[in-house]
Structure formats: structure tokens, C-alpha cells
Write an enzyme that holds these catalytic residues in place. Structure first.
Site, PDB file in Angstrom:
ATOM      1  N   HIS A 145     -14.732   2.173  -2.179  1.00 31.57           N
ATOM      2  CA  HIS A 145     -13.675   1.291  -1.688  1.00 31.57           C
ATOM      3  C   HIS A 145     -12.667   1.995  -0.774  1.00 31.57           C
ATOM      4  O   HIS A 145     -11.592   1.464  -0.520  1.00 31.57           O
ATOM      5  CB  HIS A 145     -12.956   0.623  -2.874  1.00 31.57           C
ATOM      6  CG  HIS A 145     -13.825  -0.367  -3.609  1.00 31.57           C
ATOM      7  ND1 HIS A 145     -13.507  -0.869  -4.844  1.00 31.57           N
ATOM      8  CD2 HIS A 145     -15.016  -0.937  -3.267  1.00 31.57           C
ATOM      9  CE1 HIS A 145     -14.464  -1.715  -5.232  1.00 31.57           C
ATOM     10  NE2 HIS A 145     -15.386  -1.760  -4.301  1.00 31.57           N
ATOM     11  N   ALA A 200     -10.785   6.643 -21.499  1.00 34.26           N
ATOM     12  CA  ALA A 200     -11.677   7.557 -20.776  1.00 34.26           C
ATOM     13  C   ALA A 200     -11.629   8.987 -21.325  1.00 34.26           C
ATOM     14  O   ALA A 200     -12.669   9.623 -21.515  1.00 34.26           O
ATOM     15  CB  ALA A 200     -11.309   7.551 -19.295  1.00 34.26           C
ATOM     16  N   ARG A 219       1.925   1.846  -3.547  1.00 35.65           N
ATOM     17  CA  ARG A 219       0.830   2.393  -4.359  1.00 35.65           C
ATOM     18  C   ARG A 219       0.506   3.834  -3.955  1.00 35.65           C
ATOM     19  O   ARG A 219       0.202   4.678  -4.797  1.00 35.65           O
ATOM     20  CB  ARG A 219      -0.410   1.503  -4.219  1.00 35.65           C
ATOM     21  CG  ARG A 219      -0.244   0.163  -4.927  1.00 35.65           C
ATOM     22  CD  ARG A 219      -1.410  -0.755  -4.646  1.00 35.65           C
ATOM     23  NE  ARG A 219      -2.702  -0.144  -5.000  1.00 35.65           N
ATOM     24  CZ  ARG A 219      -3.875  -0.517  -4.483  1.00 35.65           C
ATOM     25  NH1 ARG A 219      -3.924  -1.486  -3.593  1.00 35.65           N
ATOM     26  NH2 ARG A 219      -4.978   0.076  -4.858  1.00 35.65           N
ATOM     27  N   CYS A 249      -5.161   7.085  19.953  1.00 36.53           N
ATOM     28  CA  CYS A 249      -5.010   6.041  20.987  1.00 36.53           C
ATOM     29  C   CYS A 249      -3.695   5.266  20.894  1.00 36.53           C
ATOM     30  O   CYS A 249      -3.447   4.378  21.704  1.00 36.53           O
ATOM     31  CB  CYS A 249      -6.198   5.083  20.949  1.00 36.53           C
ATOM     32  SG  CYS A 249      -6.119   3.867  19.616  1.00 36.53           S
ATOM     33  N   TYR A 284       0.823  -1.213   0.000  1.00 40.35           N
ATOM     34  CA  TYR A 284       0.000   0.000   0.000  1.00 40.35           C
ATOM     35  C   TYR A 284       0.859   1.266   0.000  1.00 40.35           C
ATOM     36  O   TYR A 284       0.517   2.255  -0.642  1.00 40.35           O
ATOM     37  CB  TYR A 284      -0.982  -0.011   1.188  1.00 40.35           C
ATOM     38  CG  TYR A 284      -2.222  -0.803   0.845  1.00 40.35           C
ATOM     39  CD1 TYR A 284      -3.258  -0.213   0.114  1.00 40.35           C
ATOM     40  CD2 TYR A 284      -2.333  -2.145   1.171  1.00 40.35           C
ATOM     41  CE1 TYR A 284      -4.372  -0.950  -0.252  1.00 40.35           C
ATOM     42  CE2 TYR A 284      -3.447  -2.894   0.810  1.00 40.35           C
ATOM     43  CZ  TYR A 284      -4.463  -2.280   0.098  1.00 40.35           C
ATOM     44  OH  TYR A 284      -5.561  -3.015  -0.276  1.00 40.35           O
TER      45      TYR A 284
HETATM   46  P1  OAD Z   1      -9.928  -3.273 -13.199  1.00 33.32           P
HETATM   47  O1  OAD Z   1      -8.449  -3.203 -13.163  1.00 33.32           O
HETATM   48  O2  OAD Z   1     -10.596  -4.536 -12.869  1.00 33.32           O
HETATM   49  O3  OAD Z   1     -10.427  -2.835 -14.631  1.00 33.32           O
HETATM   50  C1  OAD Z   1      -9.883  -1.740 -15.287  1.00 33.32           C
HETATM   51  C2  OAD Z   1     -10.711  -1.482 -16.526  1.00 33.32           C
HETATM   52  O4  OAD Z   1     -10.259  -0.277 -17.119  1.00 33.32           O
HETATM   53  C3  OAD Z   1     -10.627  -2.564 -17.601  1.00 33.32           C
HETATM   54  O5  OAD Z   1     -11.932  -2.922 -17.998  1.00 33.32           O
HETATM   55  C4  OAD Z   1      -9.862  -1.885 -18.738  1.00 33.32           C
HETATM   56  O6  OAD Z   1     -10.320  -2.317 -20.012  1.00 33.32           O
HETATM   57  C5  OAD Z   1     -10.219  -0.440 -18.514  1.00 33.32           C
HETATM   58  N1  OAD Z   1      -9.253   0.541 -19.012  1.00 33.32           N
HETATM   59  C6  OAD Z   1      -7.923   0.422 -19.228  1.00 33.32           C
HETATM   60  N2  OAD Z   1      -7.392   1.561 -19.680  1.00 33.32           N
HETATM   61  C7  OAD Z   1      -8.417   2.448 -19.769  1.00 33.32           C
HETATM   62  C8  OAD Z   1      -8.536   3.826 -20.183  1.00 33.32           C
HETATM   63  N3  OAD Z   1      -7.476   4.534 -20.590  1.00 33.32           N
HETATM   64  N4  OAD Z   1      -9.760   4.394 -20.131  1.00 33.32           N
HETATM   65  C9  OAD Z   1     -10.843   3.703 -19.728  1.00 33.32           C
HETATM   66  N5  OAD Z   1     -10.788   2.423 -19.325  1.00 33.32           N
HETATM   67  C10 OAD Z   1      -9.602   1.801 -19.349  1.00 33.32           C
HETATM   68  O7  OAD Z   1     -10.430  -2.073 -12.271  1.00 33.32           O
HETATM   69  P2  OAD Z   1     -11.802  -1.905 -11.496  1.00 33.32           P
HETATM   70  O8  OAD Z   1     -12.948  -2.359 -12.313  1.00 33.32           O
HETATM   71  O9  OAD Z   1     -11.817  -0.520 -10.983  1.00 33.32           O
HETATM   72  O10 OAD Z   1     -11.075  -3.145  -5.340  1.00 33.32           O
HETATM   73  O11 OAD Z   1     -11.589  -2.901 -10.314  1.00 33.32           O
HETATM   74  C11 OAD Z   1     -12.570  -3.002  -9.332  1.00 33.32           C
HETATM   75  C12 OAD Z   1     -11.955  -3.268  -7.998  1.00 33.32           C
HETATM   76  O12 OAD Z   1     -11.106  -4.408  -8.072  1.00 33.32           O
HETATM   77  C13 OAD Z   1     -11.029  -2.198  -7.498  1.00 33.32           C
HETATM   78  O13 OAD Z   1     -11.717  -1.117  -6.931  1.00 33.32           O
HETATM   79  C14 OAD Z   1     -10.236  -2.924  -6.477  1.00 33.32           C
HETATM   80  C15 OAD Z   1      -9.986  -4.218  -7.186  1.00 33.32           C
HETATM   81  O14 OAD Z   1      -9.965  -5.303  -6.379  1.00 33.32           O
HETATM   82  C16 OAD Z   1     -10.585  -2.971  -4.111  1.00 33.32           C
HETATM   83  O15 OAD Z   1      -9.452  -2.551  -3.909  1.00 33.32           O
HETATM   84  C17 OAD Z   1     -11.550  -3.311  -3.044  1.00 33.32           C
HETATM   85 ZN    ZN Z   2      -7.064   4.754  17.669  1.00 31.97          ZN
END
Ligand code: OAD
Ligand code: ZN
Length: 224
Positions: free
Chosen positions: A101, A214, A51, A133, A48
Site C-alpha cells: 500500500h 502480535a 499520521r 518538475c 496524512y
Molecule cells: P485494520 O485496522 O483493518 O485491522 C487491524 C487488525 O489488527 C484487526 O483485525 C485487529 O483485531 C488487529 N489488532 C489490533 N491490535 C493488535 C495487536 N496488538 N496485535 C495484532 N493484531 C492486532 O488494518 P488492516 O487489516 O491493516 O489500506 O487494514 C487494511 C487496509 O485498510 C490498510 O492497509 C489501509 C486500510 O484502508 C490503505 O490505506 C490502502
Molecule cells: Zn515531478
């Protein structure tokens, strides 16, 4: 409006899935679960902290800025729901943001629940200690197997089911319950737009699907 990791890809933040994705090479259960943290908190914190440092050197991109502008135009009729923990929407000027998240720039006390901002990456040695704490703190994010904040999720669902238009950008739409927001909107008769360079489980349901990054997709949609 729902955003996922893909909207920050053009800011240089690696996504979780797909080619070069963050999860490649290791399983999410190795790092983003309560069990992983209980087993090896130092390892999880190192990941973390790495990141967090990436997020702090990144800048919001045009897609983040266009959404902030859209909010200024639409006012209270606009709600941004994000799965991202990077805070780039707020840094681009978005105000009403539901972070389903959590946020990687904060820690949460394991004992008293107090939340605090992490120090700047150069001064940060994990794990952080609670200023209230003195207990160890964990990343203020939602892990696999944990529940989302029920109030935040309910607000997001309400917004999606009553909107005129639901826009879903840059998410693989595989992680629940966020993934179902688009589906729920669609079954409530809301016009569903997806922006993603790749197809997702949401694509067949979308009224309009733009196979674009995007920034380009939003420029097309908003006529910028
Ligand atoms: P993912 O990494 O699963 O998906 C990323 C998506 O972004 C994919 O569908 C790609 O095709 C798309 N992508 C890539 N480049 C892009 C661009 N330039 N413009 C638009 N889209 C693009 O990410 P999430 O769906 O956000 O959870 O993942 C969901 C969750 O999975 C996250 O929030 C995280 C992870 O586990 C937690 O940390 C709880
Ligand atoms: Zn505390």
C-alpha cells in the site's frame, strides 16, 4: 508473511478498524480516495501529515524486531509483505519488504511520478513540491479504488503460494487483494498461521490461530 495495522498497534499507531480505529467517526471514502483528494487536497494532506507525524515519533515494537530477526535467520527463504505504510518494519531491520500500500513517509509527483522523502514533520508544510518538475505531489500510498502495483502483488502471491508456512499478523483481512493472500496460500496447501486478538474471515481457514497481540503471539511461535 503478511502484516497489517495490528502489528503497529503496540507502537501506538491506531488501526483503521475496530474500537478506537482511525476510520471511526468518518468514512474512508472521505479521505483515502482519488475523488476525495481531487475535491479537497488540503484536507487529505492534513490527515496524512498528521499520521506521518505519528509514525515518526513511534518506535518499532518487539513484533517488528522479531520478524527482522527471523529474516536474518531464514535469509532469502523469508519474505515480508505488509499493508502498512508506516515503514516500521524497515526501521526494525527488515530488508526484504513488499509494501503493498505504499509508504506514508514519501510523496509522489502528480505529473512526472518522481518519488521523494517528506521533510521531517516539524519542517513539513503540505503539499510537497516535486524537486524535479515543481508540480504538486500526493501521498505515495494506494487509495481505495486504485490498483496495487501489479509486479509487487504478483511477487507476494507467488511467495504465499509456494511457502512452507504463511503467517498473517494483525490484519482484519477485509481489504482486497491483500486479504486473499492467506486464502490463496491455504488453498495451495500451505500451513496457515494467524495472529490476531480478534477473529477475522481468515480464522476458520487457519491451521493455527493465536488470539494474541502480535508481540505475544510471535514470542509464542518463535519460542522467544
Ligand atoms: P485494520 O485496522 O483493518 O485491522 C487491524 C487488525 O489488527 C484487526 O483485525 C485487529 O483485531 C488487529 N489488532 C489490533 N491490535 C493488535 C495487536 N496488538 N496485535 C495484532 N493484531 C492486532 O488494518 P488492516 O487489516 O491493516 O489500506 O487494514 C487494511 C487496509 O485498510 C490498510 O492497509 C489501509 C486500510 O484502508 C490503505 O490505506 C490502502
Ligand atoms: Zn515531478
Amino acid at each position: 508473511m503478511l502484516t497489517g495495522a495490528g502489528i503497529s498497534a503496540e507502537s501506538g499507531i491506531v488501526t483503521f478498524r475496530g474500537a478506537g480505529g482511525l476510520w471511526e467517526g468518518f468514512r474512508p471514502e472521505d479521505l483515502a480516495t482519488p475523488a476525495a483528494y481531487a475535491r479537497d487536497p488540503e484536507k487529505v494532506w492534513r490527515w496524512y501529515a498528521m499520521r506521518y507525524a505519528q509514525v515518526m515519533v513511534a518506535e518499532p515494537n518487539l513484533a517488528h524486531r522479531l520478524l527482522a530477526e527471523l529474516e536474518r535467520e531464514k535469509g532469502d527463504d523469508f519474505l515480508l509483505v505488509t499493508q502498512n505504510v508506516d515503514g516500521l518494519h524497515q526501521r526494525a531491520g527488515s530488508r526484504r519488504v513488499i509494501e503493498l500500500h505504499g509508504n506514508i513517509t514519501r510523496a509522489r509527483c502528480e505529473r512526472c511520478g518522481h518519488r521523494q522523502k517528506l521533510p521531517p514533520p516539524v519542517e513539513f508544510t503540505p503539499p510537497p513540491v516535486c524537486e524535479r518538475c515543481g508540480s504538486r505531489m500526493r501521498p505515495d500510498v494506494v487509495w481505495f479504488g486504485e490498483f496495487l502495483d501489479a509486479g509487487l502483488l504478483a511477487s507476494a502471491e507467488r511467495a504465499f503460494m509456494t511457502a512452507e508456512v504463511a503467517l498473517v499478523i494483525g490484519t482484519s483481512a477485509v481489504v482486497e487483494p491483500a486479504a486473499s493472500l492467506g486464502r490463496m496460500a491455504r488453498s495451495a496447501g500451505v500451513f496457515l498461521i494467524e495472529v490476531n486478538p480478534e477473529t477475522t474471515p481468515l480464522t476458520p481457514l487457519a491451521d493455527l490461530s493465536l488470539r494474541d497481540p502480535a508481540t505475544k503471539g510471535l514470542e509464542k511461535l518463535l519460542g522467544g
